[in-house]
Design an enzyme around this catalytic site. Structure first.
Site, mmCIF file in Angstrom:
data_model
loop_
_atom_site.group_PDB
_atom_site.id
_atom_site.type_symbol
_atom_site.label_atom_id
_atom_site.label_comp_id
_atom_site.label_asym_id
_atom_site.label_seq_id
_atom_site.Cartn_x
_atom_site.Cartn_y
_atom_site.Cartn_z
ATOM 1 N N LYS A 116 0.837 -1.209 0.000
ATOM 2 C CA LYS A 116 0.000 0.000 0.000
ATOM 3 C C LYS A 116 0.873 1.261 0.000
ATOM 4 C CE LYS A 116 -4.059 -2.010 2.120
ATOM 5 N NZ LYS A 116 -5.142 -2.048 1.154
ATOM 6 N N GLU A 200 -3.411 6.551 7.711
ATOM 7 C CA GLU A 200 -4.202 7.373 6.781
ATOM 8 C C GLU A 200 -5.215 8.173 7.578
ATOM 9 O OE1 GLU A 200 -6.247 5.124 3.742
ATOM 10 O OE2 GLU A 200 -4.373 4.493 2.816
ATOM 11 N N HIS A 235 -15.685 -3.477 5.938
ATOM 12 C CA HIS A 235 -14.693 -3.155 4.902
ATOM 13 C C HIS A 235 -14.607 -4.190 3.791
ATOM 14 C CE1 HIS A 235 -13.609 -0.001 7.576
ATOM 15 N NE2 HIS A 235 -12.959 -0.762 8.427
ATOM 16 N N ARG A 292 -4.703 -7.487 -10.437
ATOM 17 C CA ARG A 292 -5.294 -8.793 -10.788
ATOM 18 C C ARG A 292 -6.729 -8.580 -11.250
ATOM 19 N NH1 ARG A 292 -8.821 -8.818 -6.515
ATOM 20 N NH2 ARG A 292 -7.990 -7.990 -4.582
HETATM 21 P P1 ADP Z 1 -7.979 -3.886 1.947
HETATM 22 O O1 ADP Z 1 -6.916 -3.938 0.887
HETATM 23 O O2 ADP Z 1 -7.558 -4.491 3.257
HETATM 24 O O3 ADP Z 1 -9.318 -4.359 1.469
HETATM 25 P P2 ADP Z 1 -8.464 -1.070 1.390
HETATM 26 O O4 ADP Z 1 -7.385 -0.053 1.533
HETATM 27 O O5 ADP Z 1 -8.786 -1.521 -0.002
HETATM 28 O O6 ADP Z 1 -8.129 -2.328 2.315
HETATM 29 O O7 ADP Z 1 -9.787 -0.525 2.081
HETATM 30 C C1 ADP Z 1 -10.927 -1.340 2.230
HETATM 31 C C2 ADP Z 1 -12.079 -0.478 2.731
HETATM 32 O O8 ADP Z 1 -11.754 0.098 4.000
HETATM 33 C C3 ADP Z 1 -12.416 0.713 1.853
HETATM 34 O O9 ADP Z 1 -13.263 0.367 0.771
HETATM 35 C C4 ADP Z 1 -13.108 1.613 2.855
HETATM 36 O O10 ADP Z 1 -14.407 1.149 3.154
HETATM 37 C C5 ADP Z 1 -12.274 1.414 4.108
HETATM 38 N N1 ADP Z 1 -11.168 2.400 4.158
HETATM 39 C C6 ADP Z 1 -9.892 2.211 3.786
HETATM 40 N N2 ADP Z 1 -9.159 3.313 3.966
HETATM 41 C C7 ADP Z 1 -9.997 4.250 4.471
HETATM 42 C C8 ADP Z 1 -9.838 5.629 4.901
HETATM 43 N N3 ADP Z 1 -8.664 6.237 4.855
HETATM 44 N N4 ADP Z 1 -10.931 6.270 5.365
HETATM 45 C C9 ADP Z 1 -12.143 5.654 5.449
HETATM 46 N N5 ADP Z 1 -12.333 4.364 5.083
HETATM 47 C C10 ADP Z 1 -11.286 3.673 4.600
#
Ligand code: ADP
Length: 500
Positions: A116, A200, A235, A292
């Site tokens: 990330k 973040e 999430h 992917r």
């Molecule tokens: P993963 O790769 O573990 O699935 P992601 O970074 O893709 O994690 O985030 C998955 C979900 O988590 C997002 O779709 C959102 O719902 C929540 N999320 C991630 N980062 C944030 C953020 N900075 N603020 C609010 N929600 C977040």
């Protein structure tokens, strides 16, 4: 084109890929763990090779065994699907070292986008807006806490190697920081073997909107538009749709340009997804790249008319993309629900077991991507995704109506599923208006429900009729009548199962 492709995966995605192979006239090779010997992907493939015991670290994650099977079967390419080894640069390298084409991006591109933090750094270099936070992993919790104080709470601790929502903790105040750090880093270590975290800013009620891209090896990168994936449980996406109810042509163009710029900066080739969070002002922030095929790729296929798996295979074989992204105009609306073997009455805990019977929805605008069959036992060892039910319609309203109708036709006995959750969501006024965000479903589920939320009045009446009918059958068996009504009875049994 390739002669024979090994599919390093299982379940619905393995079936999806081997269907594409069949249509291309390419032979397909399945691999399977001991518990998956009778699985659908094994039955449908042209050849199948065992790769070890049920735990994925002993089978589907064993690079050596998969490469060995590919060599024995004389495969010229491997498709990794999603999950398992799909974003593992070492696997892509092992394929190349064995003279086998990996159907996906290069190991170098995977590495530069895989973690990330490296993805965030690349996004910043490519002038793609990112969620505010750190660009590097933070070593010490004290340093992280000072950063969080400076940025202001709430913040999100995230695993550098993150995926599947693991290693992520919300911190709303200084007092919660130390324990959230401990939890997130130990969860990250367990899940990914990498405890590193970064920070973040936690965005309040954003939407999750992602751009599907395709890039060929000759420098053409195209955007296939967006998918809205804001309906999430903890999430994790559960419903996805295309197009997004809020994305204007202007926003689509801007997000697409950002995604294409990022893909170019990372030297990306093949299918990929650039994920963004979008706030109430329609400002968007880069989240991560999934290097992917995504679970939710069918909604893009339905609105673009393209077959992403065949295009992935063609790109890996060195073909040029035959279109530019300006030529792609999404048609109609598509929506997908992820049907899991889960127990809604037990906090959506996995509910594996033997599928006794199943009725598949069909009819106009309905597509079912699945990896199971009646008589098969859903194992305990993997993600319990059974099928993806996808509806397409001319408008969002028609698509939702078709999906609701299809969910009413869907029936399974022997295991519990989350189908009732979708029946409920698809009648929620907020959802119907498209007023959703990434916490919307969790907030909905935290409110008390009465059973009427799941079942319409007509269904309640049918249920009562079914109970009375059963009572009458037990009192006075009438073979002729029973035979004539067997088909209807099946539908009523479904109502009984659903309500029991
Ligand atoms: P993963 O790769 O573990 O699935 P992601 O970074 O893709 O994690 O985030 C998955 C979900 O988590 C997002 O779709 C959102 O719902 C929540 N999320 C991630 N980062 C944030 C953020 N900075 N603020 C609010 N929600 C977040």
């Amino acid at each position: 084109m390739f002669r024979k492709i090994l599919i390093a995966n299982r379940g619905e995605i393995a079936v999806r890929i081997l269907r594409a192979c069949r249509e291309l006239g390419t032979r397909s090779v399945a691999v399977f763990s001991d518990v998956d010997r009778p699985a659908l992907h094994v039955r449908l493939a042209d050849e199948a090779y065992p790769i070890g015991p049920a735990p994925s670290r002993d089978s589907y994650l064993r690079i050596d065994k998969i490469i060995d099977a590919a060599k024995r079967a004389h495969c010229d390419a491997i498709h990794p699907g999603y999950g398992f080894l799909a974003e593992n640069a070492a696997f892509a390298r092992a394929c190349a070292d064995s003279g086998i084409v990996f159907i996906g991006p290069s190991p170098e591109a995977m590495e530069s986008l895989g973690s990330k933090t490296s993805g965030r750094q690349l996004a910043q270099r490519a002038e793609v807006p990112t969620v505010p936070g750190t660009l590097e992993p933070i070593e010490k919790p004290d340093e992280a806490q000072i950063f969080a104080q400076g940025m202001g709470y709430p913040v999100l601790l995230k695993a550098v190697a993150g995926g599947g929502g693991k290693g992520m903790r919300l911190v709303s105040a200084d007092s919660e920081f130390a324990s959230a750090w401990r939890d997130a880093s130990s969860e990250a270590l367990n899940a990914f073997g990498d405890a590193r975290l970064y920070l973040e800013k936690y965005l309040i009620h954003p939407r999750h909107i992602e751009i599907q891209i395709l890039a060929d090896a000759h420098g053409r990168v195209v955007s296939l538009g967006e998918r809205e994936c804001s309906v999430q449980r903890r999430h994790q996406k559960v419903i996805e749709e295309a197009p997004s109810p809020i994305v204007t042509p202007e926003l689509r163009r801007k997000m697409s340009e950002s995604a294409v710029r990022l893909a170019r900066a990372g030297g990306y080739v093949n299918a990929g997804t650039v994920e963004f969070l979008v706030d109430a002002n329609l400002d968007y922030y880069f989240l991560e790249v999934n290097a992917r095929l995504q679970v939710e790729h069918p909604v893009t296929e339905q609105v673009t008319g393209l077959d992403l798996v065949k295009l992935q295979i063609a790109i890996a074989a060195g073909h040029r993309l035959p279109f530019a992204w300006e030529h792609i105009t999404p048609r109609g609306h598509a929506m997908e629900v992820r049907l899991y073997a889960e127990d809604p009455d037990n906090n959506f805990f996995p509910s594996p077991g033997k599928i006794l019977s199943r009725r598949m929805p069909t009819g106009p605008g309905i597509r079912m991507d699945d990896g199971v069959y009646p008589g098969w036992t859903v194992p305990n060892d993997y993600d319990p995704l059974l099928s993806k039910l996808v509806a397409w319609g001319n408008s969002r309203e028609e698509t939702i109506a078709r999906l609701r109708r299809a969910l009413d036709e869907f029936a399974v006995t022997g295991i519990k599923t989350n189908a009732g959750l979708f029946r409920r969501i698809l009648t929620e006024p907020d959802f119907l208006r498209g007023e959703i965000h990434t916490r919307w479903l969790d907030e909905l589920l935290s409110r008390p429900v009465c059973s009427a939320d799941f079942d319409s009045g007509a269904e309640q009446a049918a249920l009562i009729a079914a109970v009375l009918w059963h009572a009458a059958q037990n009192a006075a068996p009438a073979p002729q009548q029973a035979a004539a009504s067997e088909w209807k009875l099946e539908g009523r049994r479904r109502l009984l199962d659903r309500n029991s």
